[in-house]
Design an enzyme around this catalytic site. Structure first.
Site, PDB file in Angstrom:
ATOM      1  CG  ASP A 100      36.767  20.086  34.845  1.00 12.79           C
ATOM      2  OD1 ASP A 100      37.551  19.787  33.919  1.00 12.79           O
ATOM      3  OD2 ASP A 100      35.539  19.965  34.777  1.00 12.79           O
ATOM      4  CG  ASP A 101      36.869  23.379  38.869  1.00  9.07           C
ATOM      5  OD1 ASP A 101      36.329  23.810  37.832  1.00  9.07           O
ATOM      6  OD2 ASP A 101      36.297  22.630  39.684  1.00  9.07           O
ATOM      7  CG  HIS A 151      36.269  24.817  33.458  1.00  7.53           C
ATOM      8  ND1 HIS A 151      35.270  24.047  32.887  1.00  7.53           N
ATOM      9  CD2 HIS A 151      36.135  24.652  34.803  1.00  7.53           C
ATOM     10  CE1 HIS A 151      34.584  23.442  33.838  1.00  7.53           C
ATOM     11  NE2 HIS A 151      35.082  23.796  35.014  1.00  7.53           N
ATOM     12  CG  HIS A 155      33.539  27.473  37.635  1.00 11.21           C
ATOM     13  ND1 HIS A 155      32.421  26.955  38.243  1.00 11.21           N
ATOM     14  CD2 HIS A 155      34.248  26.406  37.200  1.00 11.21           C
ATOM     15  CE1 HIS A 155      32.452  25.639  38.181  1.00 11.21           C
ATOM     16  NE2 HIS A 155      33.551  25.278  37.551  1.00 11.21           N
ATOM     17  CG  HIS A 252      37.425  18.276  40.068  1.00 11.49           C
ATOM     18  ND1 HIS A 252      36.692  17.110  40.034  1.00 11.49           N
ATOM     19  CD2 HIS A 252      36.625  19.255  39.554  1.00 11.49           C
ATOM     20  CE1 HIS A 252      35.488  17.371  39.535  1.00 11.49           C
ATOM     21  NE2 HIS A 252      35.430  18.665  39.234  1.00 11.49           N
TER      22      HIS A 252
END
Length: 731
Positions: A100-101, A151, A155, A252
């Site tokens: 993620d991210d 995603h 955010h 991540h």
């Protein structure tokens, strides 16, 4: 000539059904467009860095009584498309690593390297902000067989957002991926999500709505908690499912130090492969069709255009930040240099035993070039008549049409001569006066300027030193009662005279002001007299004298009162001519950089400083205000205001010291903050227009400013340091 003027006026108007309408002048349009472009780049940069339109709230858990049981008790892949409430589980011995991210420029390449080394695939849930900034990493993910998921763009916690904002987050995220890799994806992971069992009455409606938009929501059922950085062993233990079960593992590749994640992958992948696990992307693990579909046509070009703009904003903003650092360093460095060297200059010339040499008492010639100065010329001549030093006054009438010469002749004063010539410009008028001057020292002044009784005497004393070829006087604004006049007064005291003290100590004075300066006639003859090669003949001749080996100094007590422009248009015309003329003079004397010997000091020190402080630095000055505006609106507001106030404090300190040196009243400094915000922008636009003129090869003619004659001669014997206005002494 009249025909040409009518043509120029016509060129500035546009015919409309209601009559002629004035165009916005190009000199305003181009600088405004540049400033707007810079602001747009900053706004775009703030947008993709989650500084603008970002929502960082995170909602606490809520009740889940409205969430379908098949979702709460199901797998981590949630399919709510077409009103369904299906969930899927990854088969045994299959692990879907999800990151993620990202993408992150430091850690994502390391993660990709480990996955490639161990022939493993994964799913990267990228944010639109990061994908826009690092599109090459998104392309690499796709090229190496990994899947991409959305995603969101900024955010945010979607349970706080409206449907319109959710659509916007998804579309912007897709736009970034389309531009980066030419694909669309049907996979989505909500920010701040966890297991399907954690769905509640706030998050499930969002998942259902996103399913209605055609997306499959992917949460996880195995959380490595690598964001806590618990250690490599702990990450591996948390990421490994029990009893050979399949899992979607949350990891991540961005958001902080991911060295433990990379190390854990490097150990976990071969170990679990040896136990029979396969590391696949989601559709491979589910034996489903690919989540990617190609983007073509207009959508593809929109994505590419978006990536191009973001990349441009990143680079331009980087350049702007460097420029801000440069201008900040230059401003502070210049102020420190001016304060130190000005103090040194004042201490040196104010010593009781300071002497330039033997006192200069012989008469001097004062040259007054005049073109349509009927409103001012009488005050100018009368101020010279009150001189404490013997003078010969030569008024050179440069083809005036308002009776300037007749006014001087009608005064019938001794030691005053009027020389008439056809209109040929100020340099030609000064050369004509120089040819008629009887004395070796000549003082030059403007036809709208008045001298104090001691001005000529103070101005010529430095010629007691035979090395001195020219002397700059202390030009002051006489009409300082208006806001524009007060701003120019600050500029003259702080920006000009404090500068001259600094340049005097450095022995590289760049300009003898046209309002008050003195020269050795022999020195002028050696360099060919006044030149009309540039629009800044005073700067041109000063540089020529330096290159000829003469010393140029500053006489602080040789005060002259001049009438500054009283309207923005007049100020614009004057500063445009000054700026462009200074550029011309710098270019004309560029070979001073390679001059040798004592005369080369100006090229080694003076020319670089003039280019830096008078041409380049003012062009970067608006960056201070652009970043101030950006920081105040989008943050960090407090730090931005403190930084700007710090710069203003430095400027105010420098200005106060300059006013103290010149024995000026501090009350005019009240308008300093406003001057720094508004006046600096005007000077920026003027300088930018000068740059445009120079780069396009344009030519600018000398422009006559409209005078009012408001600055009068000081009364005889007056002790005041200020002139008379309309014949009345200033208190």
């Amino acid at each position: 000539m009249a025909t040409r003027s009518r043509h120029r006026r016509a060129a500035r108007t546009v015919a409309t059904p209601d009559g002629p309408r004035r165009r916005v002048p190009l000199r305003f349009v181009l600088p405004l467009l540049v400033l707007l472009a810079l602001m747009a780049m900053l706004m775009l940069r703030g947008y993709v860095h989650s500084e603008i339109l970002a929502d960082h709230r995170v909602r606490p858990p809520a009740a889940n009584d409205k969430v379908p049981a098949e979702i709460l008790n199901g797998g981590p892949v949630l399919d709510a498309r077409g009103g369904r409430t299906d969930s899927l589980t990854v088969p045994d011995r299959r692990l879907v690593l999800t990151f993620d991210d990202g993408p992150d420029p430091k850690w994502t390449p390391k993660v990709l390297d480990v996955l490639r080394e161990h022939d493993a695939h994964a799913v990267f849930f990228v944010t639109g902000t990061m994908a826009s900034r690092y599109p090459d990493l998104v392309r690499r993910m796709v090229a190496e067989g990994h899947e991409i998921g959305l995603h969101t763009f900024n955010h945010p916690d979607l349970s706080y957002q409206s449907k319109r904002r959710i659509d916007w987050e998804l579309s912007q995220n897709q736009l970034a991926i389309s531009g980066a890799a030419g694909i669309r994806t049907s996979l989505f992971r909500p920010p701040y999500s966890s297991f399907s069992g954690a769905m509640d009455n706030k998050s499930w409606p969002v998942t259902a709505y996103i399913g209605a938009r055609g997306y499959i929501t992917v949460v996880n059922n195995t959380d490595s908690e690598d964001w806590r950085r618990p250690g490599v062993d702990e990450i591996i233990e948390r990421a490994t499912p029990e009893n050979g079960q399949g899992a979607i593992v949350l990891m991540h590749d961005s958001g902080g130090d991911r060295s433990q994640t990379v190390a854990a992958l490097d150990r976990m992948l071969p170990d679990l492969k040896a136990e029979g696990y396969r590391f696949q992307n989601l559709t491979e693990a589910l034996d489903a069709p690919s989540a990617h579909s190609p983007v073509t046509g207009l959508d593809l070009w929109k994505g590419k255009a978006w990536i191009l703009l973001v990349q441009a904003s990143e680079k331009i903003t980087g350049v702007l930040v460097v420029g801000l650092a440069v201008i900040g360093s230059l401003v502070i460095g210049r102020f420190v240099l001016m304060l130190l060297l000005s103090a040194l200059h004042a201490r040196r010339v104010r010593r009781r035993d300071f002497r330039w040499g033997p006192p200069v008492t012989e008469p001097v010639s004062v040259l007054v070039p005049a073109y349509n100065e009927a409103k001012c010329i009488e005050n100018t001549v009368r101020s010279l008549m009150a001189s404490e030093h013997p003078v010969e006054i030569i008024v050179i009438d440069d083809g005036s049409t308002d009776g300037t010469a007749r006014i001087v002749e009608a005064m019938g004063v001794p030691n005053v001569r009027v020389v008439r010539q056809l209109n040929a410009g100020k340099p030609a008028a000064l050369n004509r006066g120089l040819a008629n001057a009887s004395h070796d020292i000549v003082v030059m002044m403007d036809g709208d300027t008045v001298f104090e009784p001691a001005t000529v005497r103070e101005l010529v004393q430095p010629f007691g030193d035979p090395r001195v070829g020219a002397v700059a006087g202390n030009a002051k604004v006489g009409n300082r009662d208006s806001l524009i006049g007060a701003w120019q007064h600050i500029e003259y005291v702080m920006g000009f005279n404090l500068d001259r003290r600094m340049y005097d100590v450095l022995r590289c004075m760049p300009t003898i002001p046209g309002a008050v300066g003195a020269f050795r006639k022999s020195a002028l003859h050696r360099v060919g007299g006044m030149s009309d090669d540039t629009l800044a003949e005073d700067t041109d001749i000063t540089m020529a004298l330096h290159r000829d080996g003469w010393r140029v100094v500053y006489a602080e007590n040789a005060r002259a009162w001049t009438e500054a422009p009283e309207t923005v248009q007049q100020l614009w015309s004057q500063r445009y001519r000054w700026s462009y003329g200074t550029m011309q003079a710098i270019w004309k004397h560029r070979r001073a950089l390679v001059d040798r010997g004592p005369s080369g000091r100006f090229g080694r020190v003076g020319l670089p400083l003039v280019s830096l402080f008078m041409v380049l630095a003012p062009l970067l000055a608006p960056l201070i205000d652009v970043f101030l505006l950006y920081g105040v609106v989008f943050g960090p507001t407090q730090k931005t205001i403190v930084a700007w106030l710090g710069v203003l404090l430095i400027q105010a300190t420098c200005a106060a010291y300059a006013f103290r040196l010149d024995r000026e009243k501090m009350t005019h400094l009240i308008s300093l903050p406003l001057q720094q915000v508004l006046y600096r922008q005007l000077m920026y636009v003027v300088l930018l227009q000068s740059w445009i003129t120079a780069l396009t090869g344009g030519r600018l003619r000398w422009q006559k400013l409209r005078r009012t004659g408001v600055v009068g001669a000081p009364p005889p014997g007056s002790a005041t340091h200020e002139p008379a206005l309309d014949g009345r002494p200033v208190a």
